[in-house]
Scaffold this motif. Structure first.
Motif, PDB file in Angstrom:
ATOM      1  N   SER A 147     -10.443   3.712  -1.503  1.00 17.84           N
ATOM      2  CA  SER A 147      -9.195   3.658  -2.293  1.00 17.84           C
ATOM      3  C   SER A 147      -7.704   3.178  -1.269  1.00 17.84           C
ATOM      4  O   SER A 147      -6.853   2.750  -1.822  1.00 17.84           O
ATOM      5  CB  SER A 147      -8.878   4.967  -2.899  1.00 17.84           C
ATOM      6  N   GLY A 148      -8.133   3.866  -0.253  1.00 14.44           N
ATOM      7  CA  GLY A 148      -7.059   3.789   0.931  1.00 14.44           C
ATOM      8  C   GLY A 148      -7.068   2.323   1.283  1.00 14.44           C
ATOM      9  O   GLY A 148      -5.572   1.648   1.257  1.00 14.44           O
ATOM     10  N   LEU A 149      -7.972   1.533   1.315  1.00 18.72           N
ATOM     11  CA  LEU A 149      -8.014   0.184   1.929  1.00 18.72           C
ATOM     12  C   LEU A 149      -7.388  -0.617   0.644  1.00 18.72           C
ATOM     13  O   LEU A 149      -6.596  -1.538   0.898  1.00 18.72           O
ATOM     14  CB  LEU A 149      -9.492  -0.319   2.122  1.00 18.72           C
ATOM     15  N   ILE A 150      -7.891  -0.222  -0.583  1.00 19.16           N
ATOM     16  CA  ILE A 150      -7.397  -1.196  -1.762  1.00 19.16           C
ATOM     17  C   ILE A 150      -5.742  -0.797  -1.818  1.00 19.16           C
ATOM     18  O   ILE A 150      -5.014  -1.605  -2.086  1.00 19.16           O
ATOM     19  CB  ILE A 150      -7.937  -0.584  -3.113  1.00 19.16           C
ATOM     20  N   GLY A 151      -5.280   0.491  -1.630  1.00 15.19           N
ATOM     21  CA  GLY A 151      -3.840   0.586  -1.906  1.00 15.19           C
ATOM     22  C   GLY A 151      -3.028   0.008  -0.762  1.00 15.19           C
ATOM     23  O   GLY A 151      -1.973  -0.404  -1.187  1.00 15.19           O
ATOM     24  N   TYR A 152      -3.519   0.237   0.348  1.00 16.99           N
ATOM     25  CA  TYR A 152      -2.779  -0.395   1.682  1.00 16.99           C
ATOM     26  C   TYR A 152      -2.713  -1.857   1.598  1.00 16.99           C
ATOM     27  O   TYR A 152      -1.715  -2.431   1.596  1.00 16.99           O
ATOM     28  CB  TYR A 152      -3.426  -0.089   2.832  1.00 16.99           C
ATOM     29  N   ALA A 153      -3.862  -2.580   1.258  1.00 16.15           N
ATOM     30  CA  ALA A 153      -3.888  -4.136   1.091  1.00 16.15           C
ATOM     31  C   ALA A 153      -2.924  -4.520  -0.068  1.00 16.15           C
ATOM     32  O   ALA A 153      -2.217  -5.546   0.102  1.00 16.15           O
ATOM     33  CB  ALA A 153      -5.327  -4.486   1.139  1.00 16.15           C
ATOM     34  N   SER A 154      -3.070  -3.736  -1.359  1.00 20.01           N
ATOM     35  CA  SER A 154      -2.328  -4.215  -2.490  1.00 20.01           C
ATOM     36  C   SER A 154      -0.869  -4.037  -2.258  1.00 20.01           C
ATOM     37  O   SER A 154      -0.215  -4.948  -2.438  1.00 20.01           O
ATOM     38  CB  SER A 154      -2.988  -3.393  -3.334  1.00 20.01           C
ATOM     39  N   LEU A 155      -0.453  -3.095  -1.497  1.00 15.40           N
ATOM     40  CA  LEU A 155       1.042  -2.984  -0.861  1.00 15.40           C
ATOM     41  C   LEU A 155       1.476  -4.209  -0.407  1.00 15.40           C
ATOM     42  O   LEU A 155       2.631  -4.852  -0.848  1.00 15.40           O
ATOM     43  CB  LEU A 155       0.953  -1.614  -0.003  1.00 15.40           C
ATOM     44  N   PHE A 156       0.692  -4.755   0.636  1.00 19.11           N
ATOM     45  CA  PHE A 156       1.321  -5.818   1.520  1.00 19.11           C
ATOM     46  C   PHE A 156       1.136  -7.180   0.456  1.00 19.11           C
ATOM     47  O   PHE A 156       2.000  -8.059   0.435  1.00 19.11           O
ATOM     48  CB  PHE A 156       0.575  -5.993   2.633  1.00 19.11           C
ATOM     49  N   LYS A 157       0.320  -7.232  -0.313  1.00 23.48           N
ATOM     50  CA  LYS A 157      -0.143  -8.184  -1.201  1.00 23.48           C
ATOM     51  C   LYS A 157       1.172  -8.400  -2.222  1.00 23.48           C
ATOM     52  O   LYS A 157       1.394  -9.657  -2.411  1.00 23.48           O
ATOM     53  CB  LYS A 157      -1.351  -8.294  -1.979  1.00 23.48           C
ATOM     54  N   ALA A 158       1.416  -7.340  -2.785  1.00 24.44           N
ATOM     55  CA  ALA A 158       2.353  -7.131  -3.617  1.00 24.44           C
ATOM     56  C   ALA A 158       3.761  -7.571  -3.026  1.00 24.44           C
ATOM     57  O   ALA A 158       4.684  -8.122  -3.725  1.00 24.44           O
ATOM     58  CB  ALA A 158       2.649  -5.519  -4.360  1.00 24.44           C
ATOM     59  N   LEU A 159       4.013  -7.115  -1.831  1.00 25.52           N
ATOM     60  CA  LEU A 159       5.362  -7.564  -1.198  1.00 25.52           C
ATOM     61  C   LEU A 159       5.349  -8.931  -0.854  1.00 25.52           C
ATOM     62  O   LEU A 159       6.286  -9.450  -1.249  1.00 25.52           O
ATOM     63  CB  LEU A 159       5.212  -6.593   0.275  1.00 25.52           C
ATOM     64  N   ALA A 160       4.318  -9.700  -0.362  1.00 28.48           N
ATOM     65  CA  ALA A 160       4.163 -10.847  -0.317  1.00 28.48           C
ATOM     66  C   ALA A 160       4.386 -11.864  -1.527  1.00 28.48           C
ATOM     67  O   ALA A 160       5.020 -12.907  -1.569  1.00 28.48           O
ATOM     68  CB  ALA A 160       2.874 -11.351   0.345  1.00 28.48           C
ATOM     69  N   LEU A 161       3.924 -11.374  -2.708  1.00 29.85           N
ATOM     70  CA  LEU A 161       3.944 -11.900  -3.846  1.00 29.85           C
ATOM     71  C   LEU A 161       5.565 -11.864  -4.426  1.00 29.85           C
ATOM     72  O   LEU A 161       6.052 -12.879  -5.016  1.00 29.85           O
ATOM     73  CB  LEU A 161       2.890 -11.417  -4.972  1.00 29.85           C
ATOM     74  N   GLY A 162       6.237 -10.542  -4.244  1.00 30.60           N
ATOM     75  CA  GLY A 162       7.572 -10.370  -4.563  1.00 30.60           C
ATOM     76  C   GLY A 162       8.300 -11.206  -3.782  1.00 30.60           C
ATOM     77  O   GLY A 162       9.309 -11.750  -4.243  1.00 30.60           O
ATOM     78  N   ASP A 163       7.945 -11.380  -2.490  1.00 28.82           N
ATOM     79  CA  ASP A 163       8.958 -12.144  -1.579  1.00 28.82           C
ATOM     80  C   ASP A 163       8.676 -13.795  -1.964  1.00 28.82           C
ATOM     81  O   ASP A 163       9.901 -14.256  -2.134  1.00 28.82           O
ATOM     82  CB  ASP A 163       8.521 -12.235  -0.259  1.00 28.82           C
ATOM     83  N   LEU A 164       7.658 -14.261  -2.383  1.00 28.93           N
ATOM     84  CA  LEU A 164       7.685 -15.701  -2.994  1.00 28.93           C
ATOM     85  C   LEU A 164       8.336 -15.744  -4.138  1.00 28.93           C
ATOM     86  O   LEU A 164       9.175 -16.829  -4.360  1.00 28.93           O
ATOM     87  CB  LEU A 164       6.205 -16.008  -3.220  1.00 28.93           C
ATOM     88  N   SER A 165       8.461 -14.572  -5.098  1.00 29.14           N
ATOM     89  CA  SER A 165       9.027 -14.810  -6.495  1.00 29.14           C
ATOM     90  C   SER A 165      10.495 -14.546  -6.385  1.00 29.14           C
ATOM     91  O   SER A 165      11.070 -15.232  -7.198  1.00 29.14           O
ATOM     92  CB  SER A 165       8.321 -13.735  -7.378  1.00 29.14           C
TER      93      SER A 165
END
Length: 430
Positions: free
Chosen positions: A137-155
């Motif tokens: 769950s730590g890996l999922i949360g941490y990786a998802s944080l950066f994935k969401a940031l990246a998607l947000g930046d593109l958007s």
């Protein structure tokens, strides 16, 4: 070494193939190195890739953090270029047709964002197969944080964003990009709620980020951007206002805004230390203590705040942003009483009373105000409170600010994408 050929996202493979002979399309594997299957099936391998996400997002002039803050700052006139020899930055300051598919900052943000999404997908998929669910769950949360940031930046910067990772992929509207980021966050929070993040995982990643708080804060941000004000307020309340979440730096891995702007006095500077680039009628009060927090007259770049020194931490979100999200949600729902209450928490907040030292310390605003007047005041205080956060361009569009206040509305697509993906949309006119 793992493999001699680095796997890139969307455009990367095609771009690299154009640069090298066809023989380089073969995947020459070091027989003594770990395979992808080994890397993405072990906690150690997955953690190494996950930690790499933060490095791609924050390290150096090629990072998402540098490009997001600088692109936004120059387009919205928070920043000015000190040396026109910095071609990429100067193109953004000029705006309009001067920004084309060759712009280095734009291409850099596109590249880093898509690489983060690609690597995060692999970490999330691999983590789901681990037996230690607290570590997973730590890996999922941490990786998802950066994935969401990246998607947000593109958007935030492009009209349409890639629907997935791969060659010749399709595109979705930017609003769908924000919605996709919210879905990623929801899945991460579900995993964390089912199995609390283990201490063993947090000990193996860089210190500074409270993962659940940061996920709630990003969900609040993106919910606001999509017009879901009730959800935005709920998530803003769920993000801690007393615990910091920061990207931390060291004397080896420097704060990228300090490294390129503050320390050199030769790339970009704060536009000034009085208006922060805001038009007449929305400029800061001369007594606003946030001016002295974010700017200085001690050197040419005038940049202080979260780029004051080489190791100054950079917030993932500010507690003031969460208060302003609630104020805007109330205002847009025509609850002007509560909107003013939340806005005055920002206006009267002292530096000592803020988690990061960001405080206006002004007398409270006294109404009555119309909805339009309150929204103008919220925009003004977002522009000051969140100065150089990389969020102002999104705010300008949402608050209907005139095009004359910015040099671009949305970015064109990098040539490295257009030249290799026939599905790349037309560039926006402005």
């Amino acid at each position: 070494m793992k493999k001699q050929i680095i796997k890139l996202s969307i455009f990367g493979i095609s771009a690299m193939l154009l640069l090298f002979p066809s023989s380089c399309t073969k995947d020459y594997v070091n027989p003594g190195a770990a395979t992808d299957q080994q890397v993405f099936s072990s906690p150690q391998g997955l953690t190494g890739v996950a930690v790499g996400l933060q490095r791609v997002y924050t390290a150096g002039r090629a990072s998402s953090l540098y490009n997001r803050v600088t692109i936004n700052g120059l387009i919205t006139k928070e920043l000015t270029v000190l040396n026109q020899g910095n071609t990429g930055e100067y193109q953004l300051q000029l705006g309009g047709g001067s920004v084309d598919g060759t712009n280095s900052l734009m291409s850099g943000l596109w590249t880093s964002s898509n690489k983060i999404i690609y690597d995060a997908d692999n970490v999330i998929a691999g983590a789901k197969g681990l037996s230690d669910k607290g570590y997973a769950s730590g890996l999922i949360g941490y990786a998802s944080l950066f994935k969401a940031l990246a998607l947000g930046d593109l958007s935030m910067f492009w009209e349409k964003v890639p629907a997935e990772i791969g060659n010749t992929v399709g595109f979705i509207d930017r609003a769908q990009g924000f919605a996709k980021a919210i879905t990623i966050i929801d899945e991460a929070l579900t995993a964390i709620n089912a199995n609390a993040i283990s201490a063993a995982f947090t000990a193996n990643i860089p210190a500074g980020i409270n993962i659940p708080d940061a996920l709630h804060a990003l969900k609040a941000r993106f919910s606001l951007f999509t017009g879901n004000y009730a959800q935005a307020s709920t998530e803003a309340n769920a993000a801690s206002l007393t615990v910091k979440s920061t990207f931390n730096f060291s004397t080896v891995n420097l704060n990228p805004i300090f490294e390129t702007h503050t320390s050199t006095n030769n790339v970009c500077a704060a536009i000034d230390n009085t208006t922060l680039g805001l038009p007449a009628g929305l400029q800061p009060d001369a007594a606003d203590k946030r001016l002295a927090f974010y700017t200085t007259t001690a050197y040419n770049s005038k940049i202080l705040g979260f780029a004051a020194a080489s190791t100054t931490p950079w917030p993932v979100y500010l507690n003031g942003e969460m208060l302003l999200i609630k104020a805007e949600g109330y205002a847009r729902s025509n609850d002007l009483t509560n909107a003013l209450i939340e806005l005055n928490k920002i206006v009267t907040k002292t530096p000592a009373g803020d988690l990061y030292g960001v405080g206006a310390d002004l007398p409270p605003l006294v109404g009555p105000y119309t909805q339009a007047q309150l929204l103008d005041l919220i925009y003004k205080h977002r522009s000051i409170e969140l100065y150089m956060s990389g969020l102002k361009l999104e705010d300008m569009r949402r608050f209907g600010r005139a095009n004359s206040e910015r040099t671009r509305n949305l970015l064109p697509y990098p040539f490295l994408e257009r030249d290799n993906n026939p599905n790349t949309p037309p560039d926006p006119a402005f």
